[in-house]
Enzyme design. Sequence first.
Site, PDB file in Angstrom:
ATOM      1  N   MET A  27       1.872  71.579   0.780  1.00  0.00           N
ATOM      2  CA  MET A  27       0.626  70.831   0.928  1.00  0.00           C
ATOM      3  C   MET A  27       0.553  70.187   2.315  1.00  0.00           C
ATOM      4  O   MET A  27      -0.268  69.298   2.556  1.00  0.00           O
ATOM      5  CB  MET A  27       0.509  69.768  -0.165  1.00  0.00           C
ATOM      6  CG  MET A  27       0.493  70.382  -1.564  1.00  0.00           C
ATOM      7  SD  MET A  27      -0.312  69.374  -2.786  1.00  0.00           S
ATOM      8  CE  MET A  27       0.741  67.930  -2.772  1.00  0.00           C
ATOM      9  N   GLY A  28       1.430  70.628   3.224  1.00  0.00           N
ATOM     10  CA  GLY A  28       1.365  70.125   4.593  1.00  0.00           C
ATOM     11  C   GLY A  28       1.994  68.751   4.763  1.00  0.00           C
ATOM     12  O   GLY A  28       2.708  68.266   3.892  1.00  0.00           O
ATOM     13  N   HIS A  31       7.868  67.804   6.635  1.00  0.00           N
ATOM     14  CA  HIS A  31       9.072  67.065   7.040  1.00  0.00           C
ATOM     15  C   HIS A  31      10.267  67.993   6.916  1.00  0.00           C
ATOM     16  O   HIS A  31      10.098  69.184   6.573  1.00  0.00           O
ATOM     17  CB  HIS A  31       9.223  65.795   6.185  1.00  0.00           C
ATOM     18  CG  HIS A  31       9.133  66.061   4.704  1.00  0.00           C
ATOM     19  ND1 HIS A  31      10.062  66.815   4.026  1.00  0.00           N
ATOM     20  CD2 HIS A  31       8.200  65.703   3.777  1.00  0.00           C
ATOM     21  CE1 HIS A  31       9.728  66.891   2.751  1.00  0.00           C
ATOM     22  NE2 HIS A  31       8.603  66.228   2.570  1.00  0.00           N
ATOM     23  N   HIS A  34      10.541  70.349   3.802  1.00  0.00           N
ATOM     24  CA  HIS A  34       9.769  71.596   3.880  1.00  0.00           C
ATOM     25  C   HIS A  34      10.449  72.580   4.828  1.00  0.00           C
ATOM     26  O   HIS A  34      10.527  73.777   4.548  1.00  0.00           O
ATOM     27  CB  HIS A  34       8.360  71.331   4.427  1.00  0.00           C
ATOM     28  CG  HIS A  34       7.517  70.413   3.611  1.00  0.00           C
ATOM     29  ND1 HIS A  34       7.194  69.134   4.009  1.00  0.00           N
ATOM     30  CD2 HIS A  34       6.893  70.584   2.408  1.00  0.00           C
ATOM     31  CE1 HIS A  34       6.406  68.571   3.113  1.00  0.00           C
ATOM     32  NE2 HIS A  34       6.220  69.423   2.121  1.00  0.00           N
ATOM     33  N   VAL A 173      16.480  67.616   0.545  1.00  0.00           N
ATOM     34  CA  VAL A 173      16.842  67.035   1.836  1.00  0.00           C
ATOM     35  C   VAL A 173      16.542  65.536   1.774  1.00  0.00           C
ATOM     36  O   VAL A 173      15.467  65.127   1.318  1.00  0.00           O
ATOM     37  CB  VAL A 173      16.055  67.690   2.986  1.00  0.00           C
ATOM     38  CG1 VAL A 173      16.390  67.046   4.321  1.00  0.00           C
ATOM     39  CG2 VAL A 173      16.344  69.189   3.025  1.00  0.00           C
ATOM     40  N   MET A 181      13.287  63.051   1.039  1.00  0.00           N
ATOM     41  CA  MET A 181      12.129  63.145   1.926  1.00  0.00           C
ATOM     42  C   MET A 181      10.901  63.547   1.118  1.00  0.00           C
ATOM     43  O   MET A 181      10.975  64.390   0.231  1.00  0.00           O
ATOM     44  CB  MET A 181      12.392  64.159   3.022  1.00  0.00           C
ATOM     45  CG  MET A 181      13.395  63.649   4.013  1.00  0.00           C
ATOM     46  SD  MET A 181      13.425  64.676   5.472  1.00  0.00           S
ATOM     47  CE  MET A 181      14.759  63.863   6.345  1.00  0.00           C
TER      48      MET A 181
HETATM   49  P1  AMP Z   1       4.717  69.719  -1.198  1.00  0.00           P
HETATM   50  O1  AMP Z   1       4.137  69.882   0.170  1.00  0.00           O
HETATM   51  O2  AMP Z   1       5.055  68.313  -1.554  1.00  0.00           O
HETATM   52  O3  AMP Z   1       3.928  70.451  -2.253  1.00  0.00           O
HETATM   53  O4  AMP Z   1       6.131  70.461  -1.150  1.00  0.00           O
HETATM   54  C1  AMP Z   1       6.224  71.819  -0.797  1.00  0.00           C
HETATM   55  C2  AMP Z   1       7.597  72.314  -1.154  1.00  0.00           C
HETATM   56  O5  AMP Z   1       8.575  71.575  -0.431  1.00  0.00           O
HETATM   57  C3  AMP Z   1       7.915  72.154  -2.639  1.00  0.00           C
HETATM   58  O6  AMP Z   1       8.614  73.295  -3.099  1.00  0.00           O
HETATM   59  C4  AMP Z   1       8.800  70.933  -2.635  1.00  0.00           C
HETATM   60  O7  AMP Z   1       9.708  70.897  -3.730  1.00  0.00           O
HETATM   61  C5  AMP Z   1       9.556  71.098  -1.335  1.00  0.00           C
HETATM   62  N1  AMP Z   1      10.092  69.808  -0.887  1.00  0.00           N
HETATM   63  C6  AMP Z   1       9.418  68.636  -0.756  1.00  0.00           C
HETATM   64  N2  AMP Z   1      10.260  67.649  -0.371  1.00  0.00           N
HETATM   65  C7  AMP Z   1      11.496  68.206  -0.294  1.00  0.00           C
HETATM   66  C8  AMP Z   1      12.793  67.700   0.037  1.00  0.00           C
HETATM   67  N3  AMP Z   1      12.995  66.419   0.360  1.00  0.00           N
HETATM   68  N4  AMP Z   1      13.830  68.565   0.020  1.00  0.00           N
HETATM   69  C9  AMP Z   1      13.643  69.868  -0.329  1.00  0.00           C
HETATM   70  N5  AMP Z   1      12.444  70.410  -0.634  1.00  0.00           N
HETATM   71  C10 AMP Z   1      11.391  69.591  -0.625  1.00  0.00           C
END
Ligand code: AMP
Length: 277
Positions: A27-28, A31, A34, A173, A181
Amino acid sequence: MQVVGPIFELRALRQQLSGTVGFVPTMGYLHEGHLALVKQARIENSNVIVSIYVNPTQFGLREDFGAYPRELNRDLELLREEGVDIVFVPSDDEMYPPEFSSWVDVEKVTERLEGASRPGHFKGVATVVAKLFNIVQPSRAYFGQKDAQQVVVIKRMVADLNMGIEIVVVPTVRESDGLAMSSRNIYLGPGERQAATVLFKALNLAQQLWWDGEKDAEKIRRQMTSLIQKEPLAQIDYVSIADAETLEELNLIDRPALASLALRIRKIRLIDNMPLE
Ligand code: AMP
């Protein structure tokens, strides 16, 4: 790196690719969490496609869809540095035209935890991920352990609907003090940011007790709860020790388990988890 919006353009580019395609849906507001997914996809595939789409259907009415942080140019710069081939940035109009009426509803594993606290959330997630998979047609897709229930739901959907996509799970992470994060961490003021470390502390406590041989899940949930209650800014949504596959709460930890929790730090809702396996 090519940046594409229209679905027909993404399909045309996809058709020209040979070898494997690793796909990272996001979703952008990217960090290092991602980027860990992107790095792993880059190592394991001939081509890497990342999507950036804040999916309206996975947000509840009182949730932060409108306020969700967005910074596309910075995201694109980070993805360029990681050697991503294609970034897909679809529009709401194309993803959900007015006549849209088909949904993916994964049952059972969506009933508890995040599913219970956020009705409709996983219906939105499963639907958008299914749509993205159909458009991108990846060989492998990368998801973070950070959203453990999401991983369970996506794996269930891929198996049930015979999608034939390998789901790769990447470890969470964390910041140096253990906070996972998250794009939502920017909402935290300084006092709240400090209080937010209680999530990781509670999970560490669970892991330590389990390492020390504690098999009684309720004792672990109770100790996590009393540690969290010492943090005045934190309010518990749930504290769970569940079967890692079915996400059903355990009494006895006699199989791979998942310690997970959702807290509100003042108004900011945060989740985290740790596998006990
Ligand atoms: P989001 O943008 O929040 O939808 O996350 C996109 C992808 O990044 C999803 O598969 C999340 O589980 C992964 N993600 C988000 N935060 C972390 C993190 N701290 N460590 C590892 N993967 C993450």
